[in-house]
Design a protein around this motif. Structure first.
Motif, short mmCIF file in Angstrom:
data_model
loop_
_atom_site.label_atom_id
_atom_site.label_comp_id
_atom_site.label_asym_id
_atom_site.label_seq_id
_atom_site.Cartn_x
_atom_site.Cartn_y
_atom_site.Cartn_z
N GLY A 4 25.72 -21.12 -4.14
CA GLY A 4 25.99 -20.17 -3.05
C GLY A 4 25.50 -20.67 -1.73
O GLY A 4 24.84 -21.72 -1.51
N LYS A 5 25.42 -19.72 -0.85
CA LYS A 5 24.99 -19.92 0.57
C LYS A 5 23.68 -18.95 0.41
O LYS A 5 23.67 -17.80 0.06
CB LYS A 5 25.79 -19.33 1.74
N TYR A 6 22.56 -19.62 0.92
CA TYR A 6 21.19 -18.85 1.20
C TYR A 6 20.73 -18.80 2.73
O TYR A 6 21.04 -19.74 3.34
CB TYR A 6 20.11 -19.60 0.26
N LEU A 7 19.89 -17.83 2.87
CA LEU A 7 19.37 -17.54 3.97
C LEU A 7 17.86 -17.42 3.71
O LEU A 7 17.51 -16.08 3.18
CB LEU A 7 19.85 -16.27 4.97
N PRO A 8 16.91 -18.26 4.30
CA PRO A 8 15.43 -18.01 3.93
C PRO A 8 15.04 -16.98 4.82
O PRO A 8 15.08 -17.12 6.12
CB PRO A 8 14.84 -19.49 4.19
N ILE A 9 14.36 -15.86 4.07
CA ILE A 9 13.77 -15.05 5.11
C ILE A 9 12.32 -14.60 4.78
O ILE A 9 11.68 -15.31 3.72
CB ILE A 9 14.62 -13.70 4.78
N THR A 10 11.72 -14.06 5.77
CA THR A 10 10.24 -13.57 5.48
C THR A 10 10.25 -12.13 5.62
O THR A 10 10.95 -11.64 6.56
CB THR A 10 9.35 -14.41 6.56
N ILE A 11 9.55 -11.45 4.63
CA ILE A 11 9.18 -10.17 4.55
C ILE A 11 7.82 -9.90 4.83
O ILE A 11 7.18 -10.49 4.01
CB ILE A 11 10.14 -9.47 3.01
N THR A 12 7.64 -8.72 5.71
CA THR A 12 5.89 -8.50 5.94
C THR A 12 5.89 -7.02 5.68
O THR A 12 6.76 -6.47 6.16
CB THR A 12 5.76 -8.84 7.23
N ILE A 13 4.81 -7.20 4.84
CA ILE A 13 4.48 -5.71 4.67
C ILE A 13 3.22 -5.02 5.37
O ILE A 13 2.02 -5.92 5.19
CB ILE A 13 4.23 -5.26 3.09
N ASN A 14 3.01 -4.30 6.36
CA ASN A 14 2.00 -4.04 6.93
C ASN A 14 1.17 -3.10 6.38
O ASN A 14 1.60 -2.13 5.44
CB ASN A 14 2.61 -3.29 8.56
N ASP A 15 0.10 -2.78 6.78
CA ASP A 15 -0.87 -1.70 6.28
C ASP A 15 -0.47 -0.27 6.79
O ASP A 15 -0.89 0.63 5.97
CB ASP A 15 -2.39 -1.96 6.65
N GLU A 16 0.42 -0.12 7.83
CA GLU A 16 0.47 1.12 8.32
C GLU A 16 2.05 1.15 8.57
O GLU A 16 2.72 0.14 8.77
CB GLU A 16 -0.17 1.54 9.47
N VAL A 17 2.62 2.60 8.38
CA VAL A 17 4.17 2.57 8.70
C VAL A 17 4.23 2.49 10.26
O VAL A 17 3.44 3.24 10.91
CB VAL A 17 4.69 3.60 7.92
N ASP A 18 5.54 2.26 10.69
CA ASP A 18 5.86 2.46 12.21
C ASP A 18 6.35 3.95 12.31
O ASP A 18 6.38 4.81 11.36
CB ASP A 18 6.87 1.33 12.76
N LYS A 65 23.70 -18.64 12.00
CA LYS A 65 24.76 -19.44 11.10
C LYS A 65 24.09 -20.81 11.08
O LYS A 65 24.04 -21.36 9.56
CB LYS A 65 25.97 -19.65 11.58
N HIS A 66 23.35 -21.59 11.73
CA HIS A 66 22.59 -22.66 11.48
C HIS A 66 21.60 -22.64 10.43
O HIS A 66 21.17 -23.76 10.09
CB HIS A 66 22.15 -23.36 12.80
N LYS A 67 20.84 -21.42 10.13
CA LYS A 67 19.90 -21.30 9.24
C LYS A 67 20.43 -21.11 7.94
O LYS A 67 19.67 -21.10 6.93
CB LYS A 67 18.94 -20.23 9.61
N ILE A 68 21.93 -20.86 7.79
CA ILE A 68 22.40 -20.84 6.45
C ILE A 68 22.46 -22.03 5.51
O ILE A 68 22.84 -22.92 6.00
CB ILE A 68 23.72 -20.12 6.38
N ILE A 69 21.83 -22.11 4.20
CA ILE A 69 21.81 -23.32 3.48
C ILE A 69 22.87 -23.22 2.39
O ILE A 69 22.79 -22.18 1.70
CB ILE A 69 20.37 -23.20 2.71
N ASP A 70 23.53 -24.30 2.27
CA ASP A 70 24.37 -24.35 1.17
C ASP A 70 23.85 -25.06 0.12
O ASP A 70 23.52 -26.09 0.02
CB ASP A 70 25.83 -25.33 1.54
N GLY A 71 23.63 -24.24 -0.92
CA GLY A 71 23.01 -24.47 -2.39
C GLY A 71 24.30 -24.80 -3.11
O GLY A 71 25.41 -24.52 -3.15
N LYS A 72 23.53 -25.07 -4.47
CA LYS A 72 24.61 -25.41 -5.66
C LYS A 72 25.30 -24.17 -6.13
O LYS A 72 26.46 -24.29 -6.64
CB LYS A 72 23.92 -25.91 -6.88
#
Length: 107
Positions: free
Chosen positions: A25-39, A16-23
Motif C-alpha cells: 500500500g501507500k504509507y506516510l511516515p509520521i512523527t508523534i510527540t507526547i508532551n509532559d503537559e496538555v495544551d 503528496k511527495h512524502k507518500i511512499i509506495d510500498g509493497k
C-alpha cells in the motif's frame, strides 16, 4: 508499557511527495510527540510529517497534521489527558495493576 492514544489528522495537509509506495500500500511516515503537559485544548502533542535528516539540518518548517491525546494507559509510560469537563478519566479507564496471588501449583 501500554497506552491508547487518540489522534486526528487533517488529510488536506498531507504533502503528496512524502507518500511512499510500498509493497502492500501507500504509507506516510509520521512523527508523534507526547508532551509532559496538555495544551489549552487538552491535546498532549502533535502529529507531524516525518522530516529527513537534510530537512532537519536545514531547519525546514514542520508539516503539522493534527494532535494526539492519551485516553488510556496502564500507568507505565504516559498519563491520561484530563477530560474536557475538568474531571478525571472514569475508573474503568484508569490504569489497574494486575494482582497476582501466590499459590502452590506445580506450574
Amino acid at each position: 508499557m501500554a497506552s491508547i492514544i487518540k489522534a486526528s489528522i487533517n488529510l488536506n495537509e498531507i504533502p503528496k511527495h512524502k507518500i511512499i509506495d510500498g509493497k502492500k500500500g501507500k504509507y506516510l511516515p509520521i512523527t508523534i510527540t507526547i508532551n509532559d503537559e496538555v495544551d489549552q485544548f487538552g491535546n498532549q502533542g502533535p502529529v507531524m510529517v516525518e522530516q529527513s535528516k537534510e530537512e532537519r539540518d536545514a531547519k525546514a518548517a514542520k508539516v503539522y497534521l493534527g494532535n494526539v491525546k492519551v485516553v488510556w494507559t496502564n500507568g507505565d509510560n504516559v498519563a491520561v489527558a484530563p477530560r474536557a469537563d475538568g474531571g478525571q478519566a472514569p475508573q474503568a479507564q484508569q490504569a489497574k495493576q494486575p494482582s497476582f496471588v501466590e499459590d502452590d501449583l506445580p506450574f
